[in-house]
Design an enzyme around this catalytic site. Structure first.
Site, PDB file in Angstrom:
ATOM      1  N   LEU A  94      -7.911 -35.937  -4.492  1.00  0.00           N
ATOM      2  CA  LEU A  94      -8.508 -36.182  -3.178  1.00  0.00           C
ATOM      3  C   LEU A  94      -8.918 -37.657  -3.130  1.00  0.00           C
ATOM      4  O   LEU A  94      -9.463 -38.187  -4.103  1.00  0.00           O
ATOM      5  CB  LEU A  94      -9.735 -35.290  -2.969  1.00  0.00           C
ATOM      6  CG  LEU A  94     -10.322 -35.438  -1.561  1.00  0.00           C
ATOM      7  CD1 LEU A  94      -9.426 -34.745  -0.537  1.00  0.00           C
ATOM      8  CD2 LEU A  94     -11.722 -34.868  -1.481  1.00  0.00           C
ATOM      9  N   LYS A 152      -7.903 -32.395   2.396  1.00  0.00           N
ATOM     10  CA  LYS A 152      -9.153 -31.719   2.039  1.00  0.00           C
ATOM     11  C   LYS A 152      -9.201 -30.343   2.702  1.00  0.00           C
ATOM     12  O   LYS A 152      -9.824 -30.159   3.754  1.00  0.00           O
ATOM     13  CB  LYS A 152     -10.350 -32.589   2.456  1.00  0.00           C
ATOM     14  CG  LYS A 152     -11.656 -32.191   1.796  1.00  0.00           C
ATOM     15  CD  LYS A 152     -12.679 -33.307   1.924  1.00  0.00           C
ATOM     16  CE  LYS A 152     -14.069 -32.877   1.533  1.00  0.00           C
ATOM     17  NZ  LYS A 152     -14.216 -32.520   0.123  1.00  0.00           N
ATOM     18  N   TYR A 176     -12.000 -29.559   5.766  1.00  0.00           N
ATOM     19  CA  TYR A 176     -13.450 -29.729   5.821  1.00  0.00           C
ATOM     20  C   TYR A 176     -13.857 -31.122   5.388  1.00  0.00           C
ATOM     21  O   TYR A 176     -13.048 -31.885   4.850  1.00  0.00           O
ATOM     22  CB  TYR A 176     -14.154 -28.664   4.965  1.00  0.00           C
ATOM     23  CG  TYR A 176     -14.118 -28.884   3.460  1.00  0.00           C
ATOM     24  CD1 TYR A 176     -12.944 -28.694   2.737  1.00  0.00           C
ATOM     25  CD2 TYR A 176     -15.256 -29.281   2.765  1.00  0.00           C
ATOM     26  CE1 TYR A 176     -12.917 -28.890   1.363  1.00  0.00           C
ATOM     27  CE2 TYR A 176     -15.234 -29.470   1.393  1.00  0.00           C
ATOM     28  CZ  TYR A 176     -14.064 -29.272   0.695  1.00  0.00           C
ATOM     29  OH  TYR A 176     -14.039 -29.477  -0.667  1.00  0.00           O
ATOM     30  N   GLU A 198      -8.897 -35.253 -11.763  1.00  0.00           N
ATOM     31  CA  GLU A 198     -10.223 -35.490 -11.172  1.00  0.00           C
ATOM     32  C   GLU A 198     -11.147 -34.351 -11.576  1.00  0.00           C
ATOM     33  O   GLU A 198     -10.752 -33.462 -12.337  1.00  0.00           O
ATOM     34  CB  GLU A 198     -10.108 -35.602  -9.653  1.00  0.00           C
ATOM     35  CG  GLU A 198      -9.492 -34.373  -8.992  1.00  0.00           C
ATOM     36  CD  GLU A 198      -9.271 -34.521  -7.490  1.00  0.00           C
ATOM     37  OE1 GLU A 198      -9.978 -35.302  -6.833  1.00  0.00           O
ATOM     38  OE2 GLU A 198      -8.379 -33.815  -6.978  1.00  0.00           O
TER      39      GLU A 198
HETATM   40  N1  PMP Z   1     -12.109 -34.627  -5.489  1.00  0.00           N
HETATM   41  C1  PMP Z   1     -12.297 -33.356  -5.100  1.00  0.00           C
HETATM   42  C2  PMP Z   1     -11.356 -32.314  -5.594  1.00  0.00           C
HETATM   43  C3  PMP Z   1     -13.375 -33.016  -4.270  1.00  0.00           C
HETATM   44  O1  PMP Z   1     -13.546 -31.743  -3.879  1.00  0.00           O
HETATM   45  C4  PMP Z   1     -14.278 -34.024  -3.858  1.00  0.00           C
HETATM   46  C5  PMP Z   1     -15.462 -33.712  -2.992  1.00  0.00           C
HETATM   47  N2  PMP Z   1     -15.212 -32.812  -2.003  1.00  0.00           N
HETATM   48  C6  PMP Z   1     -14.048 -35.339  -4.285  1.00  0.00           C
HETATM   49  C7  PMP Z   1     -12.954 -35.614  -5.100  1.00  0.00           C
HETATM   50  C8  PMP Z   1     -14.956 -36.458  -3.893  1.00  0.00           C
HETATM   51  O2  PMP Z   1     -14.719 -36.871  -2.572  1.00  0.00           O
HETATM   52  P1  PMP Z   1     -15.870 -37.485  -1.680  1.00  0.00           P
HETATM   53  O3  PMP Z   1     -16.372 -38.679  -2.415  1.00  0.00           O
HETATM   54  O4  PMP Z   1     -15.190 -37.863  -0.425  1.00  0.00           O
HETATM   55  O5  PMP Z   1     -16.913 -36.434  -1.518  1.00  0.00           O
END
Ligand code: PMP
Length: 286
Positions: free
Chosen positions: A206, A150, A33, A182
């Site tokens: 991620l 993701k 996603y 994170e």
């Molecule tokens: N880490 C994780 C585990 C996440 O779920 C997300 C957001 N979906 C992020 C980091 C941040 O990523 P982004 O800036 O691309 O939304």
């Protein structure tokens, strides 16, 4: 209001949109996603989300049934058809309807299931969390080892969020081998003086699109970037802490495991970076 959503080529009222019970996303969590934010009716950081989607699909040997050009048009159509000024677009692509349940991937001729829908968030720029900051708890990082992909396998992050809620907090910092990986749905940072510290990219986290853009902007201004892991204790003793994500931009973290970070109020660096990210993001939005 009944939203208009997109399912496999059709724009439908949300009440009429359906996916098979044999869909791999439903049965196996076999889906990826993206979430893209919308400000002033325009898409933020779209190129980054498009590129990460392609990488997630490729890592899982999935193909995107929709061309890049058409996918951008679907995003735009959903913004228009739902009158979204500020909000989010959720996109999910699963390995499709295999017609039965099996661990083995279906034949590559089975098309993936593509679903997109919008979420209107009128106060996206000024959410209470962004103004007051959030409190986080530490939480054992028991997710699978490919956090760089993701996928929709979000049970452990959901459990972390629920544990945070029960503790009167808003979110969790995942901890692996004593170091913060994170946030449960965000990348995590601490600030010491002029330095912004965040874990380097690897399969442990991620690869946040907001992270990439923010680090670029921050390096172009007066900040130093240090990509290294940090501990919970270090976060508690930092000048500031914050998290980033496409749906929350830059959000200050004011408490970690019951201990105030800095003054216990949103700090100037996080606030400045948030303003910078939103201002530059709007200029570059498509
Ligand atoms: N880490 C994780 C585990 C996440 O779920 C997300 C957001 N979906 C992020 C980091 C941040 O990523 P982004 O800036 O691309 O939304």
């Amino acid at each position: 209001m009944t939203r208009t959503v997109y399912v496999n080529g059709d724009y439908l009222p949300e009440t009429e949109a359906t996916v098979s019970i044999f869909d791999r996303g439903f049965l196996m969590g076999d889906a990826v996603y993206e979430v893209t934010s919308v400000l002033g009716g325009k898409l933020l950081d779209y190129a980054g989300h498009e590129a990460r989607l392609a990488r997630s699909l490729s890592e899982l040997e999935m193909t995107n049934p929709v061309s890049a050009e058409d996918l951008l048009e679907v995003h735009r159509q959903l913004v228009i058809r739902n009158g979204i000024e500020n909000g989010l677009i959720y996109l999910q692509i699963s390995r499709g309807n295999a017609g039965d349940r099996s661990f083995v991937f279906p034949d590559a001729s089975v098309p993936g299931t593509v679903v997109l829908f919008t979420q209107s968030v009128p106060d996206l720029e000024t959410t209470p969390a962004s103004q007051k900051g959030i409190k986080v708890i530490s939480f054992d990082d028991l997710r699978w080892g490919r956090r760089d992909i993701k996928t929709v396998q979000l049970l452990w992050p959901s459990m972390a969020k629920m544990a945070a809620k029960k503790a009167g907090c808003e979110d969790a910092f995942f901890v692996k081998d004593g170091m913060v990986t994170e946030g449960s749905s965000s990348n995590a940072y601490i600030v010491k003086g002029n330095r912004i510290i965040t874990r380097p990219l690897s399969n442990d986290i991620l690869h946040g699109i907001t992270r990439a853009t923010l680090l670029k902007y921050a390096a172009e201004t007066q900040y130093e970037i240090e990509e290294r892991a940090f501990t919970i204790e270090e976060a508690q003793n930092a000048d500031e802490a914050f998290v980033t994500g496409a749906s929350t931009f830059i959000t200050p973290v004011v408490e970690v495991d019951g201990k105030a970070v800095g003054t216990g109020a949103p700090g100037p660096v996080a606030q400045r970076l948030r303003e910078l990210y939103i201002a530059e993001g709007k200029k570059a939005a498509i």
